[in-house]
Structures are given as structure tokens and as C-alpha cells.
Design an enzyme around this catalytic site. Structure first.
Site, PDB file in Angstrom:
ATOM      1  CB  ILE A  13      -0.964   0.009   1.211  1.00  0.00           C
ATOM      2  CG1 ILE A  13      -1.733  -1.323   1.270  1.00  0.00           C
ATOM      3  CG2 ILE A  13      -1.940   1.164   1.128  1.00  0.00           C
ATOM      4  CD1 ILE A  13      -2.543  -1.524   2.540  1.00  0.00           C
ATOM      5  CG  ASN A  33      12.486  -2.752   8.386  1.00  0.00           C
ATOM      6  OD1 ASN A  33      11.744  -3.101   7.466  1.00  0.00           O
ATOM      7  ND2 ASN A  33      12.357  -3.190   9.625  1.00  0.00           N
ATOM      8  CG  LEU A  34      14.915  -2.405   2.287  1.00  0.00           C
ATOM      9  CD1 LEU A  34      16.336  -2.485   1.697  1.00  0.00           C
ATOM     10  CD2 LEU A  34      13.927  -2.081   1.174  1.00  0.00           C
ATOM     11  CB  SER A 125      -7.032  -3.328  10.074  1.00  0.00           C
ATOM     12  OG  SER A 125      -7.697  -4.498   9.671  1.00  0.00           O
ATOM     13  CE1 TYR A 150      -1.835  -5.997  10.823  1.00  0.00           C
ATOM     14  CE2 TYR A 150      -4.070  -6.871  10.886  1.00  0.00           C
ATOM     15  CZ  TYR A 150      -3.147  -5.991  10.362  1.00  0.00           C
ATOM     16  OH  TYR A 150      -3.526  -5.094   9.399  1.00  0.00           O
ATOM     17  CE  LYS A 154      -2.211  -2.289  11.439  1.00  0.00           C
ATOM     18  NZ  LYS A 154      -1.185  -1.302  11.025  1.00  0.00           N
ATOM     19  CE1 TYR A 177      -5.464   2.170   5.060  1.00  0.00           C
ATOM     20  CE2 TYR A 177      -3.967   0.300   5.243  1.00  0.00           C
ATOM     21  CZ  TYR A 177      -4.182   1.663   5.192  1.00  0.00           C
ATOM     22  OH  TYR A 177      -3.107   2.494   5.254  1.00  0.00           O
ATOM     23  CG  LEU A 200      -9.407 -15.058  -1.936  1.00  0.00           C
ATOM     24  CD1 LEU A 200      -9.424 -16.578  -1.853  1.00  0.00           C
ATOM     25  CD2 LEU A 200     -10.840 -14.508  -1.813  1.00  0.00           C
ATOM     26  NE  ARG A 231     -12.836 -11.443   5.532  1.00  0.00           N
ATOM     27  CZ  ARG A 231     -13.615 -12.372   6.093  1.00  0.00           C
ATOM     28  NH1 ARG A 231     -14.926 -12.377   5.876  1.00  0.00           N
ATOM     29  NH2 ARG A 231     -13.096 -13.287   6.884  1.00  0.00           N
ATOM     30  NE  ARG A 295      -7.781 -17.538   7.054  1.00  0.00           N
ATOM     31  CZ  ARG A 295      -7.309 -16.654   6.190  1.00  0.00           C
ATOM     32  NH1 ARG A 295      -6.201 -16.922   5.495  1.00  0.00           N
ATOM     33  NH2 ARG A 295      -7.938 -15.510   5.981  1.00  0.00           N
ATOM     34  CG  ASP A 298     -10.999 -16.614   8.033  1.00  0.00           C
ATOM     35  OD1 ASP A 298     -10.159 -15.740   8.332  1.00  0.00           O
ATOM     36  OD2 ASP A 298     -10.871 -17.388   7.068  1.00  0.00           O
TER      37      ASP A 298
HETATM   38  N1  UFG Z   1      -9.530 -17.380   1.932  1.00  0.00           N
HETATM   39  C1  UFG Z   1      -9.663 -18.639   1.377  1.00  0.00           C
HETATM   40  N2  UFG Z   1      -8.540 -19.294   0.975  1.00  0.00           N
HETATM   41  C2  UFG Z   1      -7.296 -18.756   1.087  1.00  0.00           C
HETATM   42  C3  UFG Z   1      -7.158 -17.458   1.655  1.00  0.00           C
HETATM   43  C4  UFG Z   1      -8.312 -16.818   2.066  1.00  0.00           C
HETATM   44  O1  UFG Z   1     -10.778 -19.158   1.255  1.00  0.00           O
HETATM   45  O2  UFG Z   1      -6.320 -19.408   0.722  1.00  0.00           O
HETATM   46  C5  UFG Z   1     -10.725 -16.672   2.352  1.00  0.00           C
HETATM   47  C6  UFG Z   1     -10.710 -16.340   3.835  1.00  0.00           C
HETATM   48  O3  UFG Z   1     -11.229 -17.402   4.578  1.00  0.00           O
HETATM   49  C7  UFG Z   1     -11.586 -15.098   3.850  1.00  0.00           C
HETATM   50  C8  UFG Z   1     -11.319 -14.421   2.516  1.00  0.00           C
HETATM   51  O4  UFG Z   1     -10.766 -15.449   1.681  1.00  0.00           O
HETATM   52  O5  UFG Z   1     -12.935 -15.444   3.898  1.00  0.00           O
HETATM   53  C9  UFG Z   1     -10.318 -13.297   2.606  1.00  0.00           C
HETATM   54  O6  UFG Z   1      -9.155 -13.764   3.290  1.00  0.00           O
HETATM   55  P1  UFG Z   1      -7.813 -12.895   3.364  1.00  0.00           P
HETATM   56  O7  UFG Z   1      -6.822 -13.700   4.128  1.00  0.00           O
HETATM   57  O8  UFG Z   1      -7.413 -12.437   2.002  1.00  0.00           O
HETATM   58  O9  UFG Z   1      -8.267 -11.601   4.141  1.00  0.00           O
HETATM   59  P2  UFG Z   1      -8.885 -11.480   5.608  1.00  0.00           P
HETATM   60  O10 UFG Z   1     -10.196 -10.835   5.440  1.00  0.00           O
HETATM   61  O11 UFG Z   1      -8.830 -12.717   6.367  1.00  0.00           O
HETATM   62  O12 UFG Z   1      -7.774 -10.558   6.253  1.00  0.00           O
HETATM   63  C10 UFG Z   1      -7.812  -9.215   6.057  1.00  0.00           C
HETATM   64  C11 UFG Z   1      -6.414  -8.601   6.127  1.00  0.00           C
HETATM   65  C12 UFG Z   1      -5.883  -8.621   7.523  1.00  0.00           C
HETATM   66  C13 UFG Z   1      -6.907  -8.155   8.512  1.00  0.00           C
HETATM   67  C14 UFG Z   1      -8.182  -8.925   8.350  1.00  0.00           C
HETATM   68  C15 UFG Z   1      -9.235  -8.456   9.277  1.00  0.00           C
HETATM   69  O13 UFG Z   1      -5.521  -9.284   5.269  1.00  0.00           O
HETATM   70  O14 UFG Z   1      -4.770  -7.762   7.564  1.00  0.00           O
HETATM   71  O15 UFG Z   1      -8.642  -8.728   7.038  1.00  0.00           O
HETATM   72  O16 UFG Z   1     -10.355  -9.276   9.217  1.00  0.00           O
HETATM   73  F1  UFG Z   1      -6.477  -8.311   9.776  1.00  0.00           F
END
Ligand code: UFG
Length: 335
Positions: A13, A33-34, A125, A150, A154, A177, A200, A231, A295, A298
Site C-alpha cells: 500500500i 527497513n526492507l 484495519s 496483529y 491496530k 482498510y 485470498l 469481504r 480457517r 475468520d
Molecule cells: N480465503 C480462502 N482461501 C485462502 C485465503 C483466504 O478461502 O487461501 C478466504 C478467507 O477465509 C476469507 C477471505 O478469503 O474469507 C479473505 O481472506 P484474506 O486472508 O485475504 O483476508 P482477511 O479478510 O482474512 O484478512 C484481512 C487482512 C488482515 C486483517 C483482516 C481483518 O488481510 O490484515 O482482514 O479481518 F487483519
């Protein structure tokens, strides 16, 4: 010209926000800091905008280095992205997350306070809401106990900023976000997940590219129309633009209180299966996936009520889910 410090400016971002700032005429100085970014991103930003941002490789946990940076650099505001962001890892390494995400925030705010530097934008977040009781989620939704370290960084981060703004008369905005995805249309910058992607979209694009055999869809037994979790996926360029809007609000003294927070999403919720279908359309090929168990940690559904951000920041998203997925796919293909 106003010089803005962007911490974590070589990250996903951060780099898109640096491009947006430069395009708006701001001078940018990056601290990174890479630890989760590559120095090549600096060149890519320069290729996109024609301007090389100033860059300092500094670890914000080093208080002396942070002080020395501010001794030699005058800035009009700070956009603070630098942080660890892996939800699962944060539960395994809470102290590392608190040290990095909270320590660096405190050091930055201390230096800003000591030098009367105003205008702070914080990467927050939607995770602060947990599973909200009502959808879409507006800014009045209560903060729920964080499900991960995490998420807690926030929440605590926002509290530290709110209290500092009150005590020291600083002005700050936290942007909460939703799910940032996509890549810059130039396909020069994008998301660079280390190792196996947890999120995802990078998992989908790596599967489509043949780097992974199949996507595991985490749960199809949620209380949603198709059973998969929902989402709010926002194009990273739209999200970057929200930072410019927030910064200009502070610089133009349009903020209503010392500390404000806004939900930054599209307002549209998409299920995992809907994302897969949209991706298949954007990429023009089927995606290999299977449904597995949920997962842990979630939530069922989260999408933003963007009314307040649209009105107060005079900002709105411009890119669709399909465009974001097409950009993410182009980005993956040229890796
Ligand atoms: N999902 C899958 N398979 C995968 C990865 C994700 O089905 O391999 C699903 C997850 O279960 C979820 C959706 O896709 O329903 C989105 O998952 P992400 O991991 O991409 O994103 P999240 O909503 O879990 O996480 C995001 C941000 C985090 C933050 C979180 C807060 O990446 O930084 O929202 O809910 F903390």
C-alpha cells in the site's frame, strides 16, 4: 512543495501511496527497513512518476535512528504504513509484533511532538470491528476484542494516537482498510507476498499461474447466500487515493476533531466464490479450487459503509472488483 514522510513506503500500500503523493505534487521521503519489501520498488516508483523519492533504510525500532532522521529532515506530515501484518504469525510472535508495531509508532509520535510536526495518517484495519453486529459496517460500530495480536496492535495504535492528539494537540486520521488487492495499472508495483500467500487474491493468482496446485476455499457453511465468507475488496490505487484525501483534509484543517477515523472500502461485499468467478472472467481461464474447513479466526462477513469516508474525505472508489483482479493477474504473470 510539502514534504511527506511515508514509512513502509516500499510496501504494497505504501508504494502505491508514494506514487499518488508524487502525482499530486508532494515531495516524498520514504523510510523502510526492507523487512518485507524490495529496494527495486524505489526504481519502479521512479519509472512510474519520473521522480525518485528520497529514501532512508531505517528500522523504526531504533529510537536513535528515528531521532537522527528527524534531526536532518523537515517534513510536513507522516503517513505511517511500516508494520508487521501477518495475522497468524502475530499470534506466534506477540512480542515481536508489539515491539515493532507499537514501538515504532510511539517513537514516531514522540519525535513529531518534540518538533511540533502535525498531520499523521495511520494504517488501521477493519479488523478492529471483529464480526460486526450490523452490515455494512459504519464508524460507530463498536470495537470488539481483537482476535489476533496483529489486530490488537491496530486497536492499541489507534488509542495511542487518540490520546496523543488530545494531550499534544496533534491532528491525525486513522484509515480502517477493508481488503486491499490489485496492482498499479503500469504493472510495475504490486503485492509481493513472502512464501505461501495467506491472503485470498495472491493465492488465487499463484494458483492460476501454476505455482500452487489448488486454492483451498476456507468454509462453505457460513451464513451467507453461497455459504462462503464475504469481504470488501478494494483496489490498492483507490485505497492509496484515500490517503491523499485524508492528508489534504489535515493540511487544509478540514478535520472536525483532532483524531478521526474512516472506513475505507468499496461498500460492496463479495463472497469467496464470487471472487473466484470474477477472477475466472478476468483471467479467461478456470481456477482449480476445493472447499475445505473454515480457517480459525475468520469472520463471516465484513463490508464497509462508505458514506462517511465519501462525504468527509470527498473521496470514492473508482475501480471495480474485476479491474482489481485483472490487475492482480497481470502483476502475477509478469513476476
Ligand atoms: N480465503 C480462502 N482461501 C485462502 C485465503 C483466504 O478461502 O487461501 C478466504 C478467507 O477465509 C476469507 C477471505 O478469503 O474469507 C479473505 O481472506 P484474506 O486472508 O485475504 O483476508 P482477511 O479478510 O482474512 O484478512 C484481512 C487482512 C488482515 C486483517 C483482516 C481483518 O488481510 O490484515 O482482514 O479481518 F487483519
Amino acid at each position: 512543495m510539502k514534504r511527506i514522510l511515508v514509512t513502509g513506503g516500499l510496501g504494497f500500500i505504501g508504494s502505491h501511496t508514494v506514487v499518488a503523493l508524487q502525482n499530486k505534487g508532494f515531495e516524498v521521503v520514504i523510510i523502510d527497513n526492507l523487512s518485507n519489501s524490495k529496494i527495486d520498488v524505489l526504481e519502479k516508483i521512479t519509472e512510474i512518476t519520473g521522480i525518485k523519492p528520497l529514501f532512508h533504510k531505517i528500522d523504526l525500532r531504533d529510537k536513535a535512528e528515528v531521532r537522527s532522521f528527524f534531526d536532518t529532515n523537515k517534513v510536513a506530515g507522516v503517513i505511517h504504513f511500516a508494520a508487521f501484518k501477518a495475522v497468524g504469525e502475530s499470534i506466534q510472535k506477540p512480542l515481536a509484533y508489539y515491539e515493532n508495531n507499537i514501538g515504532s509508532l510511539v517513537y514516531l509520535l514522540q519525535e513529531m511532538k518534540n518538533r511540533n510536526i502535525d498531520h499523521f495518517i495511520f494504517s488501521s484495519s477493519c479488523t478492529v470491528y471483529g464480526q460486526a453486529d450490523a452490515l455494512p459496517i459504519n464508524e460507530n460500530a463498536p470495537i470488539k476484542k481483537a482476535a489476533s495480536t496483529y489486530g490488537n496492535t491496530k486497536q492499541i495504535g489507534e488509542e495511542i494516537i487518540a490520546e496523543s492528539c488530545k494531550a499534544y494537540h496533534m491532528n491525525a486520521i486513522a484509515l480502517r482498510y477493508f481488503n486491499p488487492i490489485g496492482a498499479h495499472e503500469s504493472i510495475k508495483i504490486g503485492e509481493l507476498p513472502l512464501g505461501i500467500p495467506q491472503n485470498l487474491i495472491p493465492f488465487i493468482t499463484q494458483t492460476a499461474a501454476g505455482l500452487r496446485t489448488e486454492l483451498a476455499v476456507f468454509g462453505a457453511d457460513y451464513d451467507t447466500p453461497d455459504g462462503t465468507a464475504i469481504r470488501d475488496y478494494i483496489h490498492v490505487v483507490d485505497l492509496a487515493n484515500a490517503h491523499i484525501a485524508a492528508l489534504e483534509r489535515l493540511l487544509n484543517k478540514k478535520n472536525k476533531t483532532n483524531f478521526e477515523f474512516f472506513n475505507v472500502g468499496t461498500g460492496v461485499g463479495s463472497s469467496v466464490l464470487e471472487v473466484i468467478t470474477a477472477f475466472e472472467k478476468a483471467a479467461g481461464k478456470p481456477l482449480n479450487y476445493k472447499i475445505v474447513d473454515r480457517r480459525e479466526g475468520d469472520i463471516t462477513a465484513a463490508y464497509a459503509d462508505t458514506t462517511t469516508a465519501n462525504k468527509e474525505l470527498n473521496w470514492k472508489t473508482e475501480k471495480s472488483l474485476e479491474e482489481a483482479l485483472a490487475d492482480a493477474w497481470k502483476w502475477q504473470q509478469q513476476q
